[in-house]
Design a protein around this motif. Structure first.
Motif, short mmCIF file in Angstrom:
data_model
loop_
_atom_site.label_atom_id
_atom_site.label_comp_id
_atom_site.label_asym_id
_atom_site.label_seq_id
_atom_site.Cartn_x
_atom_site.Cartn_y
_atom_site.Cartn_z
N MET A 111 -40.50 38.32 -17.61
CA MET A 111 -39.33 37.49 -17.87
C MET A 111 -39.43 36.14 -17.15
O MET A 111 -39.00 35.11 -17.70
N LEU A 112 -40.01 36.12 -15.96
CA LEU A 112 -40.21 34.85 -15.26
C LEU A 112 -41.10 33.93 -16.08
O LEU A 112 -40.83 32.73 -16.21
N LYS A 132 -40.14 30.43 -17.74
CA LYS A 132 -40.82 29.36 -16.98
C LYS A 132 -40.10 29.10 -15.65
O LYS A 132 -39.80 27.96 -15.30
N MET A 133 -39.87 30.19 -14.92
CA MET A 133 -39.13 30.13 -13.66
C MET A 133 -40.00 30.69 -12.54
O MET A 133 -40.77 31.63 -12.76
N VAL A 159 -29.13 35.65 -14.78
CA VAL A 159 -29.97 34.46 -14.56
C VAL A 159 -31.08 34.38 -15.60
O VAL A 159 -31.37 33.31 -16.14
N LEU A 160 -31.71 35.52 -15.89
CA LEU A 160 -32.83 35.54 -16.83
C LEU A 160 -32.38 35.67 -18.29
O LEU A 160 -33.22 35.65 -19.19
N LYS A 161 -31.08 35.85 -18.49
CA LYS A 161 -30.51 35.99 -19.85
C LYS A 161 -31.25 37.09 -20.62
O LYS A 161 -31.85 36.87 -21.67
N LEU A 166 -35.78 32.04 -8.90
CA LEU A 166 -35.01 33.23 -9.28
C LEU A 166 -34.29 33.81 -8.07
O LEU A 166 -33.11 34.15 -8.16
N ALA A 167 -34.99 33.91 -6.95
CA ALA A 167 -34.38 34.45 -5.73
C ALA A 167 -33.16 33.61 -5.33
O ALA A 167 -32.10 34.16 -4.99
N ASP A 168 -33.29 32.28 -5.39
CA ASP A 168 -32.17 31.40 -5.05
C ASP A 168 -30.98 31.63 -5.97
O ASP A 168 -29.85 31.73 -5.51
#
Length: 73
Positions: A10-11, A15-16, A54-56, A21-23
């Protein structure tokens, strides 16, 4: 462990970075690394919900089950 964590997938799709992501989720990059590398013993539903927000995505996009080999048991 028969539960596989696919946060990396998913990251890449979003493109994250792990740090971003942690933030956004509100956990440390170290704790996120433990989860994404499959070393976590548990995950809070609130953390899972935040990851999905966050990752939808859906929880099933992040977690999947695979049977263990008989030789591993």
């Amino acid at each position: 462990m028969p539960i596989i964590v696919d946060i990396d997938v998913m990251l890449a799709r979003r493109k994250m970075s792990v740090g971003d992501l942690a933030d956004h989720v509100g956990i440390t990059p170290a704790n996120l690394a433990v989860l994404k590398n499959g070393r976590a013993k548990a995950v809070r539903f609130s953390t899972l919900a935040a990851l999905c927000e966050v990752l939808k995505c859906q929880p099933g996009d992040l977690l999947r089950w695979e049977a263990e080999d008989a030789a591993d048991g």
